[in-house]
Design an enzyme around this catalytic site. Sequence first.
Site, PDB file in Angstrom:
ATOM      1  N   GLY A  53       0.872  -1.234   0.042  1.00  0.00           N
ATOM      2  CA  GLY A  53       0.126   0.085  -0.109  1.00  0.00           C
ATOM      3  C   GLY A  53       0.573   1.244   0.056  1.00  0.00           C
ATOM      4  O   GLY A  53       0.383   2.360  -0.195  1.00  0.00           O
ATOM      5  N   GLY A 102      14.772  20.882  11.162  1.00  0.00           N
ATOM      6  CA  GLY A 102      13.982  21.205   9.877  1.00  0.00           C
ATOM      7  C   GLY A 102      12.507  21.580  10.121  1.00  0.00           C
ATOM      8  O   GLY A 102      11.985  20.650  10.859  1.00  0.00           O
ATOM      9  N   LEU A 104       6.814  20.666  11.215  1.00  0.00           N
ATOM     10  CA  LEU A 104       5.888  21.524  11.815  1.00  0.00           C
ATOM     11  C   LEU A 104       4.669  20.556  12.276  1.00  0.00           C
ATOM     12  O   LEU A 104       4.028  20.719  13.143  1.00  0.00           O
ATOM     13  CB  LEU A 104       5.286  22.579  10.671  1.00  0.00           C
ATOM     14  CG  LEU A 104       6.267  23.834  10.439  1.00  0.00           C
ATOM     15  CD1 LEU A 104       5.631  24.818   9.749  1.00  0.00           C
ATOM     16  CD2 LEU A 104       6.819  24.337  11.727  1.00  0.00           C
ATOM     17  N   HIS A 141     -25.021  25.562   7.172  1.00  0.00           N
ATOM     18  CA  HIS A 141     -24.732  26.320   8.382  1.00  0.00           C
ATOM     19  C   HIS A 141     -25.133  25.566   9.764  1.00  0.00           C
ATOM     20  O   HIS A 141     -25.776  24.739   9.668  1.00  0.00           O
ATOM     21  CB  HIS A 141     -25.692  27.547   8.262  1.00  0.00           C
ATOM     22  CG  HIS A 141     -25.710  28.526   9.595  1.00  0.00           C
ATOM     23  ND1 HIS A 141     -24.580  29.142   9.793  1.00  0.00           N
ATOM     24  CD2 HIS A 141     -26.176  28.384  10.528  1.00  0.00           C
ATOM     25  CE1 HIS A 141     -24.793  29.839  11.085  1.00  0.00           C
ATOM     26  NE2 HIS A 141     -25.870  29.250  11.537  1.00  0.00           N
TER      27      HIS A 141
HETATM   28  C1  LIG Z   1       5.404  11.772   7.870  1.00  0.00           C
HETATM   29  C2  LIG Z   1       4.945  11.916   6.314  1.00  0.00           C
HETATM   30  C3  LIG Z   1       3.712  12.372   6.238  1.00  0.00           C
HETATM   31  C4  LIG Z   1       3.217  12.951   5.063  1.00  0.00           C
HETATM   32  N1  LIG Z   1       1.737  13.474   4.892  1.00  0.00           N
HETATM   33  C5  LIG Z   1       1.247  13.586   3.510  1.00  0.00           C
HETATM   34  C6  LIG Z   1      -0.329  14.020   3.684  1.00  0.00           C
HETATM   35  O1  LIG Z   1      -0.636  14.285   4.658  1.00  0.00           O
HETATM   36  N2  LIG Z   1      -0.679  14.071   2.437  1.00  0.00           N
HETATM   37  C7  LIG Z   1       0.122  13.893   1.272  1.00  0.00           C
HETATM   38  O2  LIG Z   1      -0.477  13.886   0.151  1.00  0.00           O
HETATM   39  N3  LIG Z   1       1.404  13.532   1.068  1.00  0.00           N
HETATM   40  C8  LIG Z   1       2.088  13.207   2.504  1.00  0.00           C
HETATM   41  N4  LIG Z   1       3.239  12.595   2.468  1.00  0.00           N
HETATM   42  C9  LIG Z   1       3.927  12.458   1.277  1.00  0.00           C
HETATM   43  C10 LIG Z   1       3.529  11.256   0.781  1.00  0.00           C
HETATM   44  O3  LIG Z   1       3.536  10.177   1.744  1.00  0.00           O
HETATM   45  C11 LIG Z   1       4.100  10.596  -0.506  1.00  0.00           C
HETATM   46  O4  LIG Z   1       4.553  11.799  -1.430  1.00  0.00           O
HETATM   47  C12 LIG Z   1       3.546   9.551  -1.101  1.00  0.00           C
HETATM   48  O5  LIG Z   1       3.348   8.610  -0.361  1.00  0.00           O
HETATM   49  C13 LIG Z   1       4.653   9.119  -2.356  1.00  0.00           C
HETATM   50  O6  LIG Z   1       4.005   7.945  -2.957  1.00  0.00           O
HETATM   51  P1  LIG Z   1       4.947   7.035  -3.980  1.00  0.00           P
HETATM   52  O7  LIG Z   1       3.544   6.493  -4.990  1.00  0.00           O
HETATM   53  O8  LIG Z   1       5.954   8.052  -4.557  1.00  0.00           O
HETATM   54  O9  LIG Z   1       5.334   5.857  -3.370  1.00  0.00           O
HETATM   55  P2  LIG Z   1       5.689   5.311  -1.858  1.00  0.00           P
HETATM   56  O10 LIG Z   1       4.203   5.167  -1.484  1.00  0.00           O
HETATM   57  O11 LIG Z   1       6.704   5.911  -1.383  1.00  0.00           O
HETATM   58  O12 LIG Z   1       5.905   3.674  -2.577  1.00  0.00           O
HETATM   59  C14 LIG Z   1       7.125   3.426  -2.510  1.00  0.00           C
HETATM   60  C15 LIG Z   1       7.181   1.732  -2.337  1.00  0.00           C
HETATM   61  O13 LIG Z   1       8.240   1.189  -3.038  1.00  0.00           O
HETATM   62  C16 LIG Z   1       9.045   0.345  -2.148  1.00  0.00           C
HETATM   63  N5  LIG Z   1      10.435   0.019  -2.817  1.00  0.00           N
HETATM   64  C17 LIG Z   1      11.223   0.975  -2.888  1.00  0.00           C
HETATM   65  N6  LIG Z   1      12.421   0.712  -3.321  1.00  0.00           N
HETATM   66  C18 LIG Z   1      12.180  -0.516  -3.827  1.00  0.00           C
HETATM   67  C19 LIG Z   1      12.802  -1.696  -4.354  1.00  0.00           C
HETATM   68  N7  LIG Z   1      14.071  -1.352  -5.087  1.00  0.00           N
HETATM   69  N8  LIG Z   1      12.303  -2.672  -4.878  1.00  0.00           N
HETATM   70  C20 LIG Z   1      10.922  -2.994  -4.374  1.00  0.00           C
HETATM   71  N9  LIG Z   1      10.237  -2.136  -3.832  1.00  0.00           N
HETATM   72  C21 LIG Z   1      10.661  -0.944  -3.500  1.00  0.00           C
HETATM   73  C22 LIG Z   1       8.809   1.046  -0.799  1.00  0.00           C
HETATM   74  O14 LIG Z   1       9.062   0.142   0.034  1.00  0.00           O
HETATM   75  C23 LIG Z   1       7.557   1.555  -0.945  1.00  0.00           C
HETATM   76  O15 LIG Z   1       6.465   0.618  -0.444  1.00  0.00           O
HETATM   77  C24 LIG Z   1       3.839  12.709   3.738  1.00  0.00           C
HETATM   78  C25 LIG Z   1       5.082  11.831   3.814  1.00  0.00           C
HETATM   79  C26 LIG Z   1       5.506  11.740   4.928  1.00  0.00           C
HETATM   80  C27 LIG Z   1       7.289  11.169   5.165  1.00  0.00           C
HETATM   81  N1  LIG Z   2       0.613  17.367   4.648  1.00  0.00           N
HETATM   82  C1  LIG Z   2       1.298  17.131   3.606  1.00  0.00           C
HETATM   83  O1  LIG Z   2       0.927  17.031   2.509  1.00  0.00           O
HETATM   84  C2  LIG Z   2       2.693  16.411   3.949  1.00  0.00           C
HETATM   85  C3  LIG Z   2       3.159  16.165   4.995  1.00  0.00           C
HETATM   86  C4  LIG Z   2       4.585  15.901   5.296  1.00  0.00           C
HETATM   87  C5  LIG Z   2       5.242  15.616   4.356  1.00  0.00           C
HETATM   88  N2  LIG Z   2       4.780  15.879   3.037  1.00  0.00           N
HETATM   89  C6  LIG Z   2       5.776  15.887   1.848  1.00  0.00           C
HETATM   90  O2  LIG Z   2       7.052  15.299   2.223  1.00  0.00           O
HETATM   91  C7  LIG Z   2       8.299  16.177   2.203  1.00  0.00           C
HETATM   92  C8  LIG Z   2       9.165  16.172   2.966  1.00  0.00           C
HETATM   93  O3  LIG Z   2       9.060  16.851   4.057  1.00  0.00           O
HETATM   94  P1  LIG Z   2      10.019  17.710   4.945  1.00  0.00           P
HETATM   95  O4  LIG Z   2       9.398  18.454   5.806  1.00  0.00           O
HETATM   96  O5  LIG Z   2      11.160  16.385   5.360  1.00  0.00           O
HETATM   97  O6  LIG Z   2      10.828  18.507   3.885  1.00  0.00           O
HETATM   98  P2  LIG Z   2      10.660  19.974   3.507  1.00  0.00           P
HETATM   99  O7  LIG Z   2      11.326  20.201   2.230  1.00  0.00           O
HETATM  100  O8  LIG Z   2       9.242  20.399   3.678  1.00  0.00           O
HETATM  101  O9  LIG Z   2      11.366  20.752   4.580  1.00  0.00           O
HETATM  102  C9  LIG Z   2      12.692  20.637   5.185  1.00  0.00           C
HETATM  103  C10 LIG Z   2      12.986  21.726   6.094  1.00  0.00           C
HETATM  104  O10 LIG Z   2      14.289  21.385   6.443  1.00  0.00           O
HETATM  105  C11 LIG Z   2      14.974  22.620   6.567  1.00  0.00           C
HETATM  106  N3  LIG Z   2      16.438  22.212   6.381  1.00  0.00           N
HETATM  107  C12 LIG Z   2      16.949  21.359   5.415  1.00  0.00           C
HETATM  108  N4  LIG Z   2      18.509  21.125   5.571  1.00  0.00           N
HETATM  109  C13 LIG Z   2      18.444  21.925   6.738  1.00  0.00           C
HETATM  110  C14 LIG Z   2      19.747  21.866   7.581  1.00  0.00           C
HETATM  111  N5  LIG Z   2      21.042  21.449   7.275  1.00  0.00           N
HETATM  112  N6  LIG Z   2      19.693  22.737   8.829  1.00  0.00           N
HETATM  113  C15 LIG Z   2      18.570  23.133   9.047  1.00  0.00           C
HETATM  114  N7  LIG Z   2      17.377  23.076   8.531  1.00  0.00           N
HETATM  115  C16 LIG Z   2      17.446  22.350   7.128  1.00  0.00           C
HETATM  116  C17 LIG Z   2      14.653  23.482   5.293  1.00  0.00           C
HETATM  117  O11 LIG Z   2      14.801  24.745   5.337  1.00  0.00           O
HETATM  118  C18 LIG Z   2      13.090  22.931   5.396  1.00  0.00           C
HETATM  119  O12 LIG Z   2      12.370  24.162   6.118  1.00  0.00           O
HETATM  120  C19 LIG Z   2       7.235  17.547   1.867  1.00  0.00           C
HETATM  121  O13 LIG Z   2       8.069  18.340   0.813  1.00  0.00           O
HETATM  122  C20 LIG Z   2       6.028  17.312   1.282  1.00  0.00           C
HETATM  123  O14 LIG Z   2       5.842  17.293  -0.066  1.00  0.00           O
HETATM  124  C21 LIG Z   2       3.613  16.397   2.995  1.00  0.00           C
END
Ligand SMILES: Cc1cc2nc3c(=O)[nH]c(=O)nc-3n(C[C@H](O)[C@H](O)[C@H](O)COP(=O)(O)OP(=O)(O)OC[C@H]3O[C@@H](n4cnc5c(N)ncnc54)[C@H](O)[C@@H]3O)c2cc1C
Ligand SMILES: NC(=O)c1ccc[n+]([C@@H]2O[C@H](COP(=O)([O-])OP(=O)(O)OC[C@H]3O[C@@H](n4cnc5c(N)ncnc54)[C@H](O)[C@@H]3O)[C@@H](O)[C@H]2O)c1
Length: 448
Positions: A40, A167, A173, A432
């Site tokens: 997934g 970060g 955040l 509302h």
């Molecule tokens: C903490 C966090 C919170 C986030 N919150 C949000 C959010 O609220 N809303 C939002 O839209 N985005 C959010 N994101 C970003 C979002 O999760 C990603 O953009 C999204 O999941 C990426 O999906 P993908 O399709 O690129 O691949 P992924 O879902 O990352 O899937 C990649 C898969 O490939 C597998 N894989 C990797 N290499 C290999 C290999 N060589 N062989 C076999 N399998 C492999 C991995 O195990 C994994 O299951 C968040 C990210 C993080 C880290």
């Molecule tokens: N709500 C959502 O949709 C959601 C939630 C979580 C993550 N994401 C995705 O995951 C991606 C990755 O998230 P992220 O928070 O890791 O990356 P980000 O790019 O959003 O933020 C990284 C932060 O780290 C800081 N930083 C980088 N190098 C540094 C250093 N050497 N010292 C101090 N600060 C440093 C940058 O200035 C920046 O503010 C996001 O860009 C977003 O697309 C999305």
Amino acid sequence: MQHYPNIVIGFGKAGKTLAKFLATQGQEVLVIEQSNQMYGGTCINIACLPSKRLVIAAHNGVPFPDAIAGKTEMTSQLRNKNYHMLADEPTITILDGHAEFIADHELAVTTTSGEVINVAGERIFINTGAITRVPAEIPGIADSPFLLTSTTLMEQTELPQELVILGGGYIGLEIASMMNQFGAHVTVLDRNDQFLRREDDDVAQALYDDLVADGIDFKLGVTINQVINHADQAEIEYTDHGTTTSITADKFVVAMGRTPNTMELGLANTNIQVNDRQAIVVNEHLQTSVDNVWAMGDVTGGLQFTYISLDDFRIVKDQLFGAGARTTTNRPAVPTSVFTQTPLTNVGLTEKEAHAQGIDYLLFKLPVMAIPKAKVIGNQRGLYKALVNPTDHTILGATLYGEESFEMINLLTTAINNHLPYETLRDQIYTHPTMTEALNDLFKAPLH
Ligand SMILES: Cc1cc2nc3c(=O)[nH]c(=O)nc-3n(C[C@H](O)[C@H](O)[C@H](O)COP(=O)(O)OP(=O)(O)OC[C@H]3O[C@@H](n4cnc5c(N)ncnc54)[C@H](O)[C@@H]3O)c2cc1C
Ligand SMILES: NC(=O)c1ccc[n+]([C@@H]2O[C@H](COP(=O)([O-])OP(=O)(O)OC[C@H]3O[C@@H](n4cnc5c(N)ncnc54)[C@H](O)[C@@H]3O)[C@@H](O)[C@H]2O)c1
């Protein structure tokens, strides 16, 4: 070597959706996933869904260990459902193993038992996602026993009392706001002097002030020099505008961005190009530099959101089964939300971007305090802003900082994508009491 018409590497959003779609067309698909804990993909197992579950649990006062247990149960159910969504299709095979290219259309898959299986694909779809960037250049971080990533933070069973987050972007955040609500004392360190520098100053300041009022400390414009690992705590040494100082933490979270996951994919054995940020180079149709090999989702180095990965699926599907007109360059407006306790949401242009691009606009603004539903919810923080084209009155962009803005923004996105004049939203009858009904008031009169 077994041959397949379609191979998907990675069970992510685009990959699983494409595999399912191909199966509905009667096509045979091999899906390779390296971890049985990741069926997934990232979003449902270690990212969007578990993190939002925890944000809500924190808000509802659920103790941290219980919240983690509830999250783990949820992800397990989602994983199982996702697995069966593909595994139950007669034309889909799921292979548990790590895939590496050995040639343009050939892969060696190392299974969990250590066996290596070679497979060939007529069409290959790379969907391997991104991984946390752990800065090896900063001494003491990579091998620290106090290091957490967003993934391992969500596996903790004890609440860290002193938590430092390196970060202050999306992950930093969201975690800061959530862990603060769980009861940890949180400090965020970021190298940028300006908090959320892409946002308009008034909006960024409002969110910053609210997080500080909640008790979160920020150290902005700092350089992180090193982490000194003591017996019980980490000491993070940083330089703050010329002064070197340090802070101690029970745990620290690295949230400094996520790198496209191409490092162990064997791409050096192929003609698939990778750029200097480790992303697979694709054209607007998501084709790589090798015929019949596509890349989708985070691995392409574009915006990292689940809905972008889903849209990448649509682009590839349109090539395989449609007119091929959908591309990354004609994507409609993409909304984004930071899920802090009071969420911050955008679509389209901010004022800063409009100024930078020399675009003229009408500005509409409304404080969330003026919205009855905000009083009902008990959270009157925030403000709404919208930019409108002065000539045809279509909406150029909106920033909503306030409760439920991650829901409301979808209405504004529909308006933008369908070129609706702002008067349509201003004059609509809304339910509302809701936050959305504030659009009646937001669009009453422009400030300028
Ligand atoms: C903490 C966090 C919170 C986030 N919150 C949000 C959010 O609220 N809303 C939002 O839209 N985005 C959010 N994101 C970003 C979002 O999760 C990603 O953009 C999204 O999941 C990426 O999906 P993908 O399709 O690129 O691949 P992924 O879902 O990352 O899937 C990649 C898969 O490939 C597998 N894989 C990797 N290499 C290999 C290999 N060589 N062989 C076999 N399998 C492999 C991995 O195990 C994994 O299951 C968040 C990210 C993080 C880290
Ligand atoms: N709500 C959502 O949709 C959601 C939630 C979580 C993550 N994401 C995705 O995951 C991606 C990755 O998230 P992220 O928070 O890791 O990356 P980000 O790019 O959003 O933020 C990284 C932060 O780290 C800081 N930083 C980088 N190098 C540094 C250093 N050497 N010292 C101090 N600060 C440093 C940058 O200035 C920046 O503010 C996001 O860009 C977003 O697309 C999305």
